[in-house]
Write an enzyme that holds these catalytic residues in place. Structure first.
Site, PDB file in Angstrom:
ATOM      1  N   TRP A 119     -47.463 -46.957  50.538  1.00  0.00           N
ATOM      2  CA  TRP A 119     -46.651 -47.862  49.699  1.00  0.00           C
ATOM      3  C   TRP A 119     -46.215 -47.238  48.373  1.00  0.00           C
ATOM      4  CZ3 TRP A 119     -51.986 -49.998  50.054  1.00  0.00           C
ATOM      5  CH2 TRP A 119     -52.276 -50.453  51.350  1.00  0.00           C
ATOM      6  N   GLY A 120     -46.097 -45.904  48.342  1.00  0.00           N
ATOM      7  CA  GLY A 120     -45.647 -45.256  47.103  1.00  0.00           C
ATOM      8  C   GLY A 120     -46.749 -45.095  46.078  1.00  0.00           C
ATOM      9  N   ASP A 178     -51.897 -46.151  57.539  1.00  0.00           N
ATOM     10  CA  ASP A 178     -51.889 -47.117  56.440  1.00  0.00           C
ATOM     11  C   ASP A 178     -52.928 -46.768  55.361  1.00  0.00           C
ATOM     12  OD1 ASP A 178     -50.935 -49.437  55.231  1.00  0.00           O
ATOM     13  OD2 ASP A 178     -51.022 -50.600  57.079  1.00  0.00           O
ATOM     14  N   ASP A 194     -44.626 -53.992  51.157  1.00  0.00           N
ATOM     15  CA  ASP A 194     -44.095 -54.512  52.429  1.00  0.00           C
ATOM     16  C   ASP A 194     -42.808 -55.310  52.246  1.00  0.00           C
ATOM     17  OD1 ASP A 194     -46.395 -53.418  53.364  1.00  0.00           O
ATOM     18  OD2 ASP A 194     -47.100 -55.224  54.379  1.00  0.00           O
TER      19      ASP A 194
HETATM   20  C1  GLA Z   1     -49.700 -52.921  55.705  1.00  0.00           C
HETATM   21  C2  GLA Z   1     -48.425 -52.140  56.033  1.00  0.00           C
HETATM   22  C3  GLA Z   1     -47.573 -52.959  56.987  1.00  0.00           C
HETATM   23  C4  GLA Z   1     -48.354 -53.274  58.250  1.00  0.00           C
HETATM   24  C5  GLA Z   1     -49.643 -53.982  57.905  1.00  0.00           C
HETATM   25  C6  GLA Z   1     -50.555 -54.140  59.113  1.00  0.00           C
HETATM   26  O1  GLA Z   1     -49.440 -54.050  54.962  1.00  0.00           O
HETATM   27  O2  GLA Z   1     -47.731 -51.830  54.869  1.00  0.00           O
HETATM   28  O3  GLA Z   1     -46.380 -52.271  57.286  1.00  0.00           O
HETATM   29  O4  GLA Z   1     -48.613 -52.086  58.949  1.00  0.00           O
HETATM   30  O5  GLA Z   1     -50.387 -53.279  56.915  1.00  0.00           O
HETATM   31  O6  GLA Z   1     -51.760 -54.805  58.791  1.00  0.00           O
END
Ligand code: GLA
Length: 373
Positions: free
Chosen positions: A161-162, A126, A183
């Protein structure tokens, strides 16, 4: 070699968030095997954020929360492997994970070794709390290097996330799949936004590194951690069809211990999964209908010369989907027609010359496998 096809599996985050435990993972592993999900291709069982203690131990290693995982991670991993599944875990490139747990920044190599020692086959990585002074691509390249040298084959699932135009560099970090959007939430608007934001970007997704449009919300029906509204079964079919046609990894996010028949049918639609898992991994291109821009047609070239063809009605009312075969390069003068097989009805839908037209309910889709005849 890893990720020759879009990875498939289950991830704890969408439904369970921080409420994870050995018990949940053991029962989910049982269910992946018994329900037929493993046979359908879903092989990775991934524990997302919130599995660790807030402090590393005196040797600087991550420690699983003993209340959630009383027998440690190796025991969980051994159980998952005993079912014929692969085991996935989660960490983060910043100073803390998104949930506030210890992250792998400046611990990349020791953490990769720890994961390898636990028998981890998949690492989701992440991007929360990223330090300002280090470029993001370096952080992913570091972890890519650490995993490759950990002594175990670990699929690297990047999740930034791009951001930072990662389409351009993420593949070279060693990532096998990469989150390209924020997300997902369990509602139609979220599915629609994600799908539309990844149209016309098919050049970035290919074998060994696939564009990950986030975990599936199919079957959540408004229950769980990202369940903001819920969807209808029809909307889940459209969501699944889009992810299959666009070559996204297929990571289930619902509670598979309680799947209804509709959800099983969607997640185990073998003809749709076959589109997603085609060995050449050519993601779909888009055709927009001039008379209704909210109906999108996706064409996915398959390795055997056939095509996946999907009609997607993103509008809030019924609409017509109409494909002129000329728009995908098939001229009438070629002498060819298209023989269509409906992949939701599992039946032949006829042979068509020049064009095909259908009616679509709001938010609905039709998906075909088309052969030249
Ligand atoms: C981010 C990621 C999610 C998830 C959460 C966990 O938001 O994009 O997919 O893994 O963290 O905290």
């Amino acid at each position: 070699m890893l990720a020759q096809r879009p990875p498939m599996g289950w991830n704890s985050w969408n439904t369970f968030g921080w409420q994870i435990s050995e018990d949940l993972i053991v029962h989910t592993a049982d269910q992946m095997k018994e329900s037929g999900l493993l046979d359908a291709g879903y092989e990775y069982l991934v524990i997302d954020d919130c599995w660790a203690l807030k402090q590393r131990n005196e040797s600087g290693r991550l420690v699983p929360d003993p209340i959630k995982f009383p027998n440690g991670m190796k025991a969980v991993s051994d159980y998952v492997h005993s079912k014929g599944l692969k085991f996935g875990m989660y960490s983060c490139a910043g100073t803390m994970t998104c949930g506030g747990y210890p992250s792998s920044l400046e611990h990349e190599f020791i953490d990769a070794k720890t994961f390898a020692g636990w028998g981890v086959d998949f690492l989701k990585y992440d991007y929360c709390y990223k330090p300002q002074n280090i470029p993001g691509h370096i952080l992913y390249k570091r972890m890519g290097m650490a995993l490759k040298n950990s002594g175990r084959d670990i699929l690297f699932s990047a999740c930034n996330w791009g951001s930072d135009e990662c389409d351009k560099w993420i593949r070279s970090s060693g990532a096998h799949m990469y989150r390209s959007t924020g997300d997902i939430q369990d509602n139609w608007q979220s599915i629609k936004n994600i799908a539309l934001s990844r149209m016309d970007k098919e050049c970035y997704s290919a074998p060994y590194c696939y564009d990950d449009m986030d975990m599936l919300v199919v079957g959540m029906y408004g229950k769980g951690n990202v369940a903001l509204g819920g969807c209808s079964t029809e909307e889940y079919k459209t969501h699944f069809s889009l992810w299959c046609m666009m070559d996204s990894p297929l990571m289930i996010g619902c509670d598979i211990r309680n799947m209804n028949e509709d959800v099983r049918t969607i997640l185990m639609n073998k003809e749709l999964i076959a589109l997603n898992q085609d060995p050449e991994g050519r993601a779909s291109y888009r055709l927009t209908q001039w008379n209704n821009p909210e109906v999108t047609i996706l064409i996915k070239p398959m390795s055997d010369g056939s095509f996946g063809i999907g009609f997607f009605n993103f509008s809030d009312s019924d609409a017509e989907g109409s494909l002129q075969f000329w728009d995908m390069g098939l001229e009438t003068s070629s002498g060819y027609s298209l023989s269509l097989r409906d992949l939701w009805e599992h039946e032949e839908a006829g042979v068509y010359k020049e064009n095909y037209t259908c009616r679509l309910k709001a938010h609905a889709c039709k998906v075909f496998r088309a052969k030249l005849v």
